[in-house]
Write an enzyme that holds these catalytic residues in place. Sequence first.
Site, PDB file in Angstrom:
ATOM      1  N   GLY A   1       3.542 -12.608  -2.496  1.00 12.91           N
ATOM      2  CA  GLY A   1       4.109 -13.482  -1.465  1.00 12.91           C
ATOM      3  C   GLY A   1       4.999 -14.598  -1.970  1.00 12.91           C
ATOM      4  O   GLY A   1       5.135 -15.634  -1.310  1.00 12.91           O
ATOM      5  N   SER A   2       5.664 -14.384  -3.113  1.00 18.43           N
ATOM      6  CA  SER A   2       6.552 -15.468  -3.576  1.00 18.43           C
ATOM      7  C   SER A   2       7.788 -15.583  -2.688  1.00 18.43           C
ATOM      8  O   SER A   2       8.311 -16.685  -2.485  1.00 18.43           O
ATOM      9  CB  SER A   2       6.928 -15.284  -5.052  1.00 18.43           C
ATOM     10  OG  SER A   2       7.786 -14.193  -5.224  1.00 18.43           O
TER      11      SER A   2
ATOM     12  N   MET B   1       4.501  -3.201   1.392  1.00 18.20           N
ATOM     13  CA  MET B   1       4.510  -1.958   0.627  1.00 18.20           C
ATOM     14  C   MET B   1       4.418  -0.687   1.469  1.00 18.20           C
ATOM     15  O   MET B   1       4.376   0.408   0.926  1.00 18.20           O
ATOM     16  CB  MET B   1       3.373  -1.970  -0.414  1.00 18.20           C
ATOM     17  CG  MET B   1       3.493  -3.087  -1.434  1.00 18.20           C
ATOM     18  SD  MET B   1       5.113  -3.134  -2.250  1.00 18.20           S
ATOM     19  CE  MET B   1       4.939  -1.728  -3.346  1.00 18.20           C
TER      20      MET B   1
ATOM     21  N   ILE C   1       6.012   1.924   4.364  1.00 20.00           N
ATOM     22  CA  ILE C   1       7.299   2.289   4.964  1.00 20.00           C
ATOM     23  C   ILE C   1       7.142   2.277   6.476  1.00 20.00           C
ATOM     24  O   ILE C   1       6.209   2.881   7.018  1.00 20.00           O
ATOM     25  CB  ILE C   1       7.748   3.673   4.440  1.00 20.00           C
ATOM     26  CG1 ILE C   1       8.080   3.537   2.952  1.00 20.00           C
ATOM     27  CG2 ILE C   1       8.958   4.174   5.229  1.00 20.00           C
ATOM     28  CD1 ILE C   1       8.294   4.844   2.243  1.00 20.00           C
ATOM     29  N   LEU C   2       8.018   1.548   7.144  1.00 17.91           N
ATOM     30  CA  LEU C   2       7.924   1.449   8.603  1.00 17.91           C
ATOM     31  C   LEU C   2       8.464   2.728   9.241  1.00 17.91           C
ATOM     32  O   LEU C   2       9.521   3.231   8.841  1.00 17.91           O
ATOM     33  CB  LEU C   2       8.714   0.229   9.082  1.00 17.91           C
ATOM     34  CG  LEU C   2       8.173  -1.119   8.586  1.00 17.91           C
ATOM     35  CD1 LEU C   2       9.157  -2.243   8.876  1.00 17.91           C
ATOM     36  CD2 LEU C   2       6.810  -1.424   9.208  1.00 17.91           C
TER      37      LEU C   2
ATOM     38  N   HIS D   1      15.141  -6.472  -1.457  1.00 17.73           N
ATOM     39  CA  HIS D   1      14.913  -5.410  -2.435  1.00 17.73           C
ATOM     40  C   HIS D   1      15.472  -5.855  -3.796  1.00 17.73           C
ATOM     41  O   HIS D   1      16.571  -6.409  -3.857  1.00 17.73           O
ATOM     42  CB  HIS D   1      15.612  -4.125  -1.968  1.00 17.73           C
ATOM     43  CG  HIS D   1      15.381  -2.991  -2.896  1.00 17.73           C
ATOM     44  ND1 HIS D   1      14.211  -2.260  -2.900  1.00 17.73           N
ATOM     45  CD2 HIS D   1      16.149  -2.479  -3.894  1.00 17.73           C
ATOM     46  CE1 HIS D   1      14.279  -1.345  -3.847  1.00 17.73           C
ATOM     47  NE2 HIS D   1      15.440  -1.451  -4.470  1.00 17.73           N
TER      48      HIS D   1
ATOM     49  N   GLY E   1      15.793   4.954   7.085  1.00 15.36           N
ATOM     50  CA  GLY E   1      15.661   5.402   5.694  1.00 15.36           C
ATOM     51  C   GLY E   1      14.889   4.403   4.850  1.00 15.36           C
ATOM     52  O   GLY E   1      14.402   3.383   5.345  1.00 15.36           O
TER      53      GLY E   1
ATOM     54  N   ASP F   1      15.274   1.719   2.164  1.00 14.74           N
ATOM     55  CA  ASP F   1      16.237   0.824   1.507  1.00 14.74           C
ATOM     56  C   ASP F   1      17.680   1.260   1.727  1.00 14.74           C
ATOM     57  O   ASP F   1      18.517   1.142   0.819  1.00 14.74           O
ATOM     58  CB  ASP F   1      15.923   0.706  -0.009  1.00 14.74           C
ATOM     59  CG  ASP F   1      14.516   0.188  -0.254  1.00 14.74           C
ATOM     60  OD1 ASP F   1      14.040  -0.648   0.531  1.00 14.74           O
ATOM     61  OD2 ASP F   1      13.886   0.632  -1.241  1.00 14.74           O
TER      62      ASP F   1
HETATM   63  C1  GRF Z   1      10.053  -8.559  -4.655  1.00 12.71           C
HETATM   64  O1  GRF Z   1      10.613  -8.215  -5.874  1.00 12.71           O
HETATM   65  C2  GRF Z   1      10.802  -7.939  -3.512  1.00 12.71           C
HETATM   66  O2  GRF Z   1      12.165  -7.798  -3.773  1.00 12.71           O
HETATM   67  C3  GRF Z   1      10.164  -6.568  -3.409  1.00 12.71           C
HETATM   68  O3  GRF Z   1       8.818  -6.785  -3.689  1.00 12.71           O
HETATM   69  C4  GRF Z   1       8.660  -7.966  -4.465  1.00 12.71           C
HETATM   70  C5  GRF Z   1       7.754  -8.871  -3.706  1.00 12.71           C
HETATM   71  O4  GRF Z   1       7.413 -10.021  -4.407  1.00 12.71           O
HETATM   72  N1  GRF Z   1      10.422  -5.969  -2.123  1.00 12.71           N
HETATM   73  P1  GRF Z   1       6.672 -11.204  -3.671  1.00 12.71           P
HETATM   74  O5  GRF Z   1       5.406 -10.625  -3.054  1.00 12.71           O
HETATM   75  O6  GRF Z   1       7.606 -11.757  -2.632  1.00 12.71           O
HETATM   76  O7  GRF Z   1       6.359 -12.197  -4.735  1.00 12.71           O
END
Ligand code: GRF
Length: 219
Positions: free
Chosen positions: A17-18, A91, A93-94, A110, A144, A146
């Site tokens: 969740g950064s 994580m 896929i919708l 992404h 699709g 990404d």
């Molecule tokens: C990030 O690198 C984002 O681009 C990808 O997953 C990672 C998530 O990192 N989709 P965080 O959970 O936001 O720290």
Amino acid sequence: MSPGEKLRVAVLASGRGSNLQALLDAVVEPDYPAEISGVFSDKSDAQALERARKAGVPAVWVDPAGENYEDRLAAEIETVGCDLICCAGYMKILSPAFVARFPDKIINIHPSLLPSFPGLHGQRKALRAGVRVTGCTVHFIDEGVDTGPIILQAAVPVLPEDTEEILSARILWFEHRIYPLAVRLVAEGRVRREGTRVRLSGVEVNQEGGFISPPINFL
Ligand code: GRF
């Protein structure tokens, strides 16, 4: 939206969740035009849920086991209400049905310069491919993986001694900047989807931006 009203953003996150944190930090600025209406996760122990709770934002775990997971997720999102859904390390896929339920309202970040290196491990794939420049992309989600229209990208150099961890950290620094910026642009009504592309309006573009990577000192 009427003047003064903020864009309500729901965040979907499965892990650390950064990127969520970057959004949570952005929305505390009084002039930032968006607020977080809720954070939703398929993982009960996601650090993202903890970050949401700390920020006083509704944090909702939706159990992915069992029937109609996405319907339950959509119902939870609709309960808090939102104008935009941000996937931030989500994580799953919708499905096309979920995407159709929120048309042009779901965006994602992404860790590569799409359309290169979609899917998992974008940074590892960039290292393996030997590219000199990679980066990160904020894009609309379509049916699709990404593949949706690109809103913003940041280019990030790949340096000779990079490991996956080092490169990921360098890219992440840019992720934390372009995601809040992209949400701001959406909130300000500057992002218009036109087929496979996105038109940004009222955004100043630095014509001289760009670099050579590796940063060779020539002459
Ligand atoms: C990030 O690198 C984002 O681009 C990808 O997953 C990672 C998530 O990192 N989709 P965080 O959970 O936001 O720290």
